[in-house]
Design an enzyme around this catalytic site. Structure first.
Site, PDB file in Angstrom:
ATOM      1  NE  ARG A  20      13.480 -21.982 -31.024  1.00  0.00           N
ATOM      2  CZ  ARG A  20      14.669 -22.477 -30.166  1.00  0.00           C
ATOM      3  NH1 ARG A  20      14.881 -23.745 -29.846  1.00  0.00           N
ATOM      4  NH2 ARG A  20      15.313 -21.523 -29.807  1.00  0.00           N
TER       5      ARG A  20
ATOM      6  CG  ASP B  56      18.599 -27.099 -21.443  1.00  0.00           C
ATOM      7  OD1 ASP B  56      19.230 -26.004 -21.722  1.00  0.00           O
ATOM      8  OD2 ASP B  56      18.379 -28.015 -22.491  1.00  0.00           O
ATOM      9  CD  GLU B  57      15.336 -24.000 -22.805  1.00  0.00           C
ATOM     10  OE1 GLU B  57      15.338 -22.736 -22.599  1.00  0.00           O
ATOM     11  OE2 GLU B  57      15.205 -24.625 -23.737  1.00  0.00           O
TER      12      GLU B  57
ATOM     13  CE  LYS C 174      21.100 -21.745 -24.610  1.00  0.00           C
ATOM     14  NZ  LYS C 174      21.096 -21.572 -26.047  1.00  0.00           N
ATOM     15  CB  THR C 175      20.497 -28.773 -25.225  1.00  0.00           C
ATOM     16  OG1 THR C 175      19.750 -27.510 -24.914  1.00  0.00           O
ATOM     17  CG2 THR C 175      19.843 -29.938 -24.770  1.00  0.00           C
TER      18      THR C 175
ATOM     19  CD  GLN D  56      16.451 -19.390 -26.546  1.00  0.00           C
ATOM     20  OE1 GLN D  56      15.587 -20.401 -26.876  1.00  0.00           O
ATOM     21  NE2 GLN D  56      17.632 -19.576 -26.718  1.00  0.00           N
TER      22      GLN D  56
HETATM   23  N1  LIG Z   1      29.661 -28.502 -32.392  1.00  0.00           N
HETATM   24  C1  LIG Z   1      28.738 -28.934 -33.112  1.00  0.00           C
HETATM   25  N2  LIG Z   1      28.828 -29.429 -34.203  1.00  0.00           N
HETATM   26  C2  LIG Z   1      27.645 -29.480 -35.115  1.00  0.00           C
HETATM   27  N3  LIG Z   1      26.285 -29.728 -34.651  1.00  0.00           N
HETATM   28  C3  LIG Z   1      26.344 -28.735 -33.419  1.00  0.00           C
HETATM   29  C4  LIG Z   1      27.416 -28.517 -32.808  1.00  0.00           C
HETATM   30  N4  LIG Z   1      26.969 -27.880 -31.599  1.00  0.00           N
HETATM   31  C5  LIG Z   1      25.594 -27.806 -31.521  1.00  0.00           C
HETATM   32  N5  LIG Z   1      25.061 -28.339 -32.755  1.00  0.00           N
HETATM   33  C6  LIG Z   1      23.765 -28.827 -33.338  1.00  0.00           C
HETATM   34  O1  LIG Z   1      23.123 -27.397 -33.348  1.00  0.00           O
HETATM   35  C7  LIG Z   1      21.697 -27.515 -32.974  1.00  0.00           C
HETATM   36  C8  LIG Z   1      21.560 -26.621 -31.776  1.00  0.00           C
HETATM   37  O2  LIG Z   1      22.027 -27.236 -30.741  1.00  0.00           O
HETATM   38  P1  LIG Z   1      21.395 -27.217 -29.241  1.00  0.00           P
HETATM   39  O3  LIG Z   1      19.873 -27.690 -29.516  1.00  0.00           O
HETATM   40  O4  LIG Z   1      22.324 -27.735 -28.181  1.00  0.00           O
HETATM   41  O5  LIG Z   1      21.368 -25.736 -29.119  1.00  0.00           O
HETATM   42  P2  LIG Z   1      20.823 -24.733 -27.780  1.00  0.00           P
HETATM   43  O6  LIG Z   1      21.910 -23.745 -27.407  1.00  0.00           O
HETATM   44  O7  LIG Z   1      20.585 -25.721 -26.602  1.00  0.00           O
HETATM   45  O8  LIG Z   1      19.739 -24.042 -28.491  1.00  0.00           O
HETATM   46  P3  LIG Z   1      18.362 -23.302 -27.653  1.00  0.00           P
HETATM   47  O9  LIG Z   1      18.909 -22.198 -27.176  1.00  0.00           O
HETATM   48  O10 LIG Z   1      17.640 -23.169 -28.930  1.00  0.00           O
HETATM   49  O11 LIG Z   1      17.804 -24.342 -26.546  1.00  0.00           O
HETATM   50  C9  LIG Z   1      21.589 -28.983 -32.613  1.00  0.00           C
HETATM   51  O12 LIG Z   1      21.021 -29.684 -33.815  1.00  0.00           O
HETATM   52  C10 LIG Z   1      22.922 -29.659 -32.546  1.00  0.00           C
HETATM   53  O13 LIG Z   1      23.051 -31.040 -32.563  1.00  0.00           O
HETATM   54 MG   LIG Z   2      18.757 -26.025 -25.665  1.00  0.00          MG
END
Ligand SMILES: Nc1ncnc2c1ncn2[C@@H]1O[C@H](COP(=O)(O)OP(=O)(O)OP(=O)(O)O)[C@@H](O)[C@H]1O
Ligand SMILES: [Mg+2]
Length: 749
Positions: free
Chosen positions: A600, A219-220, A32-33, A250
């Site tokens: 995490r 975000d969040e 997402k981020t 979350q």
């Molecule tokens: N398409 C992708 N290819 C490779 N790595 C990815 C891809 N998408 C996300 N990632 C990696 O996966 C990990 C999680 O991504 P991110 O932090 O954006 O998730 P998130 O959904 O925001 O998580 P959270 O809910 O914990 O905030 C990061 O290390 C990110 O770089």
């Molecule tokens: Mg995130």
């Protein structure tokens, strides 16, 4: 387009969908981020959007910093004119420019918690409200909730009709706002409240920002409260290019007014909104992900999500139950050393700040550099330094700094000038500061202060008498807190601070109790000596390569290759309050926090618990957290440990019948036992200070040894005590010290 090639199709869809409202609803680690940062890059690079027109809102300053870094890496230019910030800092910027429209001056000040409390106390006094019935902390919290719901004092009053107490609070709120305004000040919640107010009452200002922020990203989003929602709704009101990302699983800030319906109702709030669900998790192995899913599945009324990973199974999740909390901390640090990666790969997460103390100690003991996020090092905390200074003064009074630190804490009307006079006279007479205090009447020019100083030394003498008369260190600390008025002074600072500080002091008392249980002839001197050993963190180097210690709440959004989730005990996590509450959503919020913690971890997840933990000086026996029981057996491995560090257990042994309570006796699964019975129940009890006794020592009487703090010295004697070797060393500079061999870690030179 190489940058976007690293995104999966769903992620790309979210990145390329730049116009109109968009909700990305997805589980942890699904990117997402990453979508947000790539979307910003895409807007700038492909859509020719001026960076100036982009606003990205994150939850913490740290997250904002990371997002800007990520955007910088992707775009390489223009990122400085994007607004990447938290809700609060965005609002400060807006208000600094336009708050004069609301009759404030743009150089307004922002009140922190302490300021708020001071103001509140004045108001309660002015309104002649009984501070016992109307506690400042409770008032501020009621006002904060009202502001989070965008409720003005007038609305509060209307709502309060017929409720005597609520009407009083409405009056307090009204007065509080008037005073803030008089002082040209805003509190933290006002920042958002007033910005919404500004936008609602000044169409031109709102329009200016609507034009400015054509593209808004949050975000969040699951942790936004009502006021924040309104703010976003207003800002995005014209162009509606609003992209929010979040995960209802979350949402962990309900206690700060976060409103989960903001995310669940997004589609009705923003008609025509597109919803994209991301289902691939890139962060974690499938063992970790399955563990997270197994836990969160137990919450009701959630939007069901499927989350899978192509990362492979990875290593199993490991669970250790330890006998004692300090063994748990020790086990974690040893495991880190055994695992052997760079320190920055590890995070140790816990439910409450008080749990950091043992972890810090074990890190220091094993020479593992650590960073404590969102907290002050235990021994750097004001209240801990204060209490230790009292103890040092009682012990011998030779530590001038310690005495000077507490001579006017709590306030006794002994000012800096008096302290200066005593110091001068003490050095003239060649005596310690304390000895000079004890002869206050003889200190020239002290005047009335002499009597106050005499009261102080009188108290110290009383504490000494108590100690000599057989009082324990814990009892003396309690006496200090009560007799000097220290506790009252803390309490007057307000409930939240009071609670936190008392928890910390209680941790110190736990430590004193453990120490006294451990040695045959406990002495205050020796206790202070042992504390001094662990309190010394100055030798920590400054590199970034450190283990991260932090609460689960502050871990949101972050990731680490190896994560330790510690203290998984019913009554601690989930918290005792959530267990006792009739409101089921309280447990569910704890479970979401557990989900945040588990997710995490990228490669390795280690869950730990302790069967016994000291809370407020009493030993609590705790059942393993219900969250651990929710993890299917095939995902979790119970690892055997050596007998001294922890006992190997398999799940059957956790059966209630084998522990000193049964299901019917304690709803909490927490039983209290007096210290003595706790001691009998476990022969290994109370070793918070010693590590395992070495089988033999590689130095003997007459040898030269080195100590991390005291430097080099000569061994005077070695006594083979029941639990450890007691070594006496004459240090070249520090003089003679007696210490436990396992703890002192002396190196033969
Ligand atoms: N398409 C992708 N290819 C490779 N790595 C990815 C891809 N998408 C996300 N990632 C990696 O996966 C990990 C999680 O991504 P991110 O932090 O954006 O998730 P998130 O959904 O925001 O998580 P959270 O809910 O914990 O905030 C990061 O290390 C990110 O770089
Ligand atoms: Mg995130």
């Amino acid at each position: 387009m190489a940058v976007y090639d690293t995104l999966n199709d769903r992620q790309k869809e979210a990145v390329f969908c730049t116009e109109g409202p968009l909700l990305v609803l997805a589980g942890a680690g699904s990117g997402k981020t990453r979508v947000l940062t790539h979307r910003i890059a895409y807007l700038i690079e492909e859509k020719d959007v001026n960076p100036w027109n982009i606003m990205a809102i994150t939850f913490t300053n740290k997250a904002a910093g990371e997002m800007r870094d990520r955007v910088d890496n992707l775009v390489g230019f223009g990122s400085e004119s994007i607004w990447v910030s938290t809700f609060h800092s965005s609002c400060v910027r807006i208000l600094r420019r336009f708050i004069d429209h609301l009759g404030y001056n743009t150089n307004f000040s922002i009140y922190d918690t302490d300021d708020q409390k001071t103001l509140m106390r004045q108001i309660l006094k002015k309104l002649e409200l009984d501070p016992k019935t109307f506690r400042d902390r409770a008032m501020l919290s009621a006002i904060s909730s009202a502001k989070n719901e965008l409720m003005s004092p007038e609305e509060f009053r209307v709502n309060a009709e017929g409720d005597w107490r609520a009407k009083k609070i409405a009056e307090v709120y009204q007065n509080y706002q008037e005073e803030l305004k008089k002082n040209n000040a805003l509190d933290f919640d006002d920042l958002i409240f007033k910005t919404v107010d500004l936008f609602r009452t000044n169409a031109d200002v709102l329009e200016y920002y609507q034009e400015r922020f054509k593209y808004i990203m949050v975000d969040e989003y699951q942790d936004t409260n009502t006021a924040q929602f309104r703010l976003i709704e207003l800002l995005a009101g014209k162009y509606k290019n609003l992209c929010v990302v979040g995960d209802d699983d979350q949402s962990i800030y309900k206690f700060r007014g976060a409103n989960i319906s903001n995310i669940l109702d997004f589609e009705s709030a923003f008609p025509g909104a597109k919803v994209i669900k991301l289902e691939q998790n890139y962060r974690s192995t499938s063992h970790i992900l399955d563990t997270a899913n197994a836990v969160i599945r137990n919450n009701q009324g959630r939007k069901d999500k499927t989350l899978w990973t192509a990362n492979g199974e990875g290593v199993p999740v490991v669970f250790h139950q330890y006998e004692q909390a300090y063994e748990e901390a020790d086990g974690i640090v040893r495991d880190i050393l055994k695992d052997g990666r760079d320190y920055q790969n590890y995070a140790v997460l816990y439910r409450t700040n008080a749990q950091s103390r043992l972890l810090e100690e074990k890190c220091i003991e094993h020479n593992v550099p650590y960073r404590l996020v969102g907290g002050v090092n235990f021994y750097q905390r004001k209240e801990i330094k204060d209490v230790l200074s009292y103890l040092k003064t009682i012990a011998n009074g030779q530590d001038d700094l310690a005495v000077q630190r507490i001579i006017n804490v709590p306030k006794r009307g002994i000012g800096a000038a008096s302290i200066g006079k005593i110091t001068a006279w003490a050095s003239e007479q060649g005596m310690s500061f304390y000895d000079a205090c004890a002869r206050a009447a003889a200190v020239p020019g002290l005047g009335k202060a002499a009597g106050k100083v005499a009261v102080f030394t009188g108290q110290i003498e009383d504490f000494r008498d108590a100690l000599n008369g057989g009082a324990t260190i814990r009892e003396v600390i309690e006496q200090i807190l009560a007799d000097t008025g220290y506790k009252d002074e803390l309490e007057a600072e307000g409930e939240i601070e009071f609670q936190t500080r008392m928890e910390n002091i209680e941790e110190l008392m736990n430590k004193a109790v453990s120490y006294s249980e451990e040695v045959e002839h406990p002495s205050l001197d020796e206790f202070l000596e042992q504390v001094a050993l662990v309190a010394d963190v100055d030798r920590m180097d400054d590199s970034e390569n450190r283990v991260t210690l932090m609460t689960l709440h502050s871990a949101k959004g972050l990731e680490f290759p190896v994560v330790y989730l510690s203290g998984l005990e019913d009554g601690l996590f989930p918290s005792r309050m959530s267990i006792m509450s009739d409101d089921r959503t309280e447990i569910e919020e704890e479970r979401r926090l557990c989900y945040v913690g588990i997710t995490r971890a990228k490669e390795r997840l280690v869950i730990t618990a302790s069967r016994m933990r000291m809370i407020n000086g009493e030993t609590h026996y705790s059942k393993v957290s219900r969250f651990v029981d929710e993890i299917p057996e095939e995902l979790i491995q119970m690892e055997k440990l050596g007998p001294r560090v922890g006992r190997s257990v398999n799940r059957d042994e956790f059966d209630d019948d084998t522990l000193p309570w049964n299901k019917n006796q304690s709803r909490l699964g927490v039983s209290k036992f007096g210290m003595k019975s706790a001691n009998m129940a476990s022969p290994g009890f109370g070793k918070a200070f010693t590590v395992q006794k070495p089988a033999s020592l590689d130095y003997g009487v007459g040898d030269r040894v080195r100590h991390v703090k005291f430097g080099e010295g000569t061994v005077l004697s070695v006594k083979d005590g029941a639990k450890d070797f007691e070594v006496s060393v004459n240090f070249d500079t520090a003089g003679v010290k007696k210490m436990f061999a396992s703890f002192a870690k002396l190196q033969k030179v």
